[in-house]
Structure formats: C-alpha cells, structure tokens
Design a protein around this motif. Structure first.
Motif, short mmCIF file in Angstrom:
data_model
loop_
_atom_site.label_atom_id
_atom_site.label_comp_id
_atom_site.label_asym_id
_atom_site.label_seq_id
_atom_site.Cartn_x
_atom_site.Cartn_y
_atom_site.Cartn_z
N GLU A 70 0.85 -1.16 0.00
CA GLU A 70 0.00 -0.12 0.12
C GLU A 70 0.94 1.35 0.06
O GLU A 70 0.33 2.46 -0.20
CB GLU A 70 -1.04 0.06 1.19
CG GLU A 70 -0.08 0.26 2.67
CD GLU A 70 -1.09 0.35 3.77
OE1 GLU A 70 -2.09 1.11 3.84
OE2 GLU A 70 -0.75 -0.59 4.82
N HIS A 71 2.24 1.00 0.57
CA HIS A 71 2.98 2.39 0.50
C HIS A 71 3.92 2.57 -0.45
O HIS A 71 4.84 3.25 -0.78
CB HIS A 71 3.91 2.37 1.68
CG HIS A 71 2.86 2.41 2.98
ND1 HIS A 71 1.95 3.64 3.28
CD2 HIS A 71 2.90 1.74 3.97
CE1 HIS A 71 1.62 3.14 4.56
NE2 HIS A 71 2.07 2.32 4.97
N ARG A 109 -3.60 -1.83 17.80
CA ARG A 109 -3.12 -0.76 17.46
C ARG A 109 -3.06 0.46 18.56
O ARG A 109 -2.40 1.28 18.50
CB ARG A 109 -4.11 -0.37 16.30
CG ARG A 109 -4.23 -1.13 15.20
CD ARG A 109 -3.10 -0.91 13.78
NE ARG A 109 -3.11 0.27 13.37
CZ ARG A 109 -2.52 0.84 12.40
NH1 ARG A 109 -1.52 -0.09 11.99
NH2 ARG A 109 -2.59 2.04 11.94
N ASP A 147 -4.18 -3.25 10.20
CA ASP A 147 -4.97 -2.11 10.66
C ASP A 147 -6.25 -2.66 10.25
O ASP A 147 -7.37 -1.63 10.34
CB ASP A 147 -4.37 -0.91 9.92
CG ASP A 147 -4.36 -1.12 8.18
OD1 ASP A 147 -5.14 -2.22 7.80
OD2 ASP A 147 -3.93 -0.33 7.58
MG MG Z 1 0.12 0.40 8.50
#
Ligand code: MG
Ligand code: GDP
Length: 138
Positions: A53-54, A87, A124
C-alpha cells in the motif's frame, strides 16, 4: 463476538534494542494470546508485498531497507478485537507524538533517520490481518 487474529511485528529496532520481551509482555498483559511466533530476517520481496500500500511513497525504499536490516519477530496474536486493541497498545505511527502508555510512546523516539523507527507493526483491518498473516505464516 468472534475471536480475531492479527499480525504483529517487532521491527528490527525493537529486536536490536532488546525490547522483544517487553513488547510481548505488553501483548500478554493486555490479555491477548500469542498463538504463533517466529524470528526471521525478512526478504525485500516479502516486505514489498507486506507494505504494498505504500509503494511509490518517499519513505517506501528506506522502509524496506530498514525492515530488512536485521531480524524481526512475527507474532500471530488472538483475542476479541485484537486488531483495534493492538493498534491502541502500539500508539500512533510517529513515536515522538505517540501517547505515553503506548509501546511507541513509552519506548520509541525520533532517531533522526530516514524512516520512522517505531518498534512495532500491527495489522489495521480484518482484511489486512488475513493477508499479512498469510505472508508471514505461510
Ligand atoms: Mg500501516
Ligand atoms: P503504521 O500502520 O502505524 O505502521 O503506519 P503506516 O502504515 O502509515 O506506515 C508504515 C511504516 O512506514 C510506519 O510504521 C513507519 O515505520 C513508516 N512511515 C510511515 N509514514 C512515514 C512518514 O511519513 N515518514 C517516514 N519517514 N516514515 C514513515
């Protein structure tokens, strides 16, 4: 309510600083179960998938470099709402801003390096937990 699983990583900075035990202690003290655990030095391929995703972001390359720089401890943790719960235990991404009482807030800081070295990763969402557990505990 159904039991949930998440992927937690003690990142290379956490392992190198000898904080693995302290981090596992906090997970267990909160009441989550450690269902599986392994130590490994991750390949760039695994990390590129893990952090897909990054891809393209300015910190992507330094992140892969950092995450492959030494051993990590991968944990399969289990419990009701463990994804959200871990988290919260970890604290916000930037360890300088992370609240005291959290892993990143109590144990992390800014080291003036290219990537935020913030000790831990936690999935997440249920979707990313499933995907990431598949990568690290194939
Ligand atoms: Mg993350
Ligand atoms: P997380 O879910 O809290 O771990 O944060 P992200 O998924 O947004 O980012 C993944 C990891 O990349 C973070 O844990 C940091 O190690 C690093 N990172 C994220 N955002 C930044 C940033 O803006 N700058 C730098 N230098 N590193 C970052």
């Amino acid at each position: 309510m159904s039991t949930e699983e998440t992927l937690i990583l003690v990142k290379p900075d956490g392992v190198a600083r000898g904080l693995t035990g302290e981090i596992l202690r906090r997970i267990e003290a909160k009441g989550y179960r450690i269902a599986d655990l392994r130590m490994l030095t991750a390949s760039r391929e695994l990390l590129a998938e893990h952090y897909e995703e990054h891809e393209g972001k300015p910190f992507f390359e330094p992140l892969i470099e950092f995450m492959s720089s030494g051993p990590v401890v991968a944990v399969r943790a289990e419990g009701n709402r463990v994804i959200e719960g871990f988290r919260a235990l970890a604290g916000t991404t930037d360890p300088t801003a992370a609240a005291p009482g959290t892993i990143r807030g109590d144990l992390g800081r800014d080291w003036g390096v290219a990537v935020q070295q913030n000790l831990v990763h936690g999935s997440d969402s249920t979707l990313s937990a499933e995907r990431e557990l598949g990568l690290w505990f194939a």
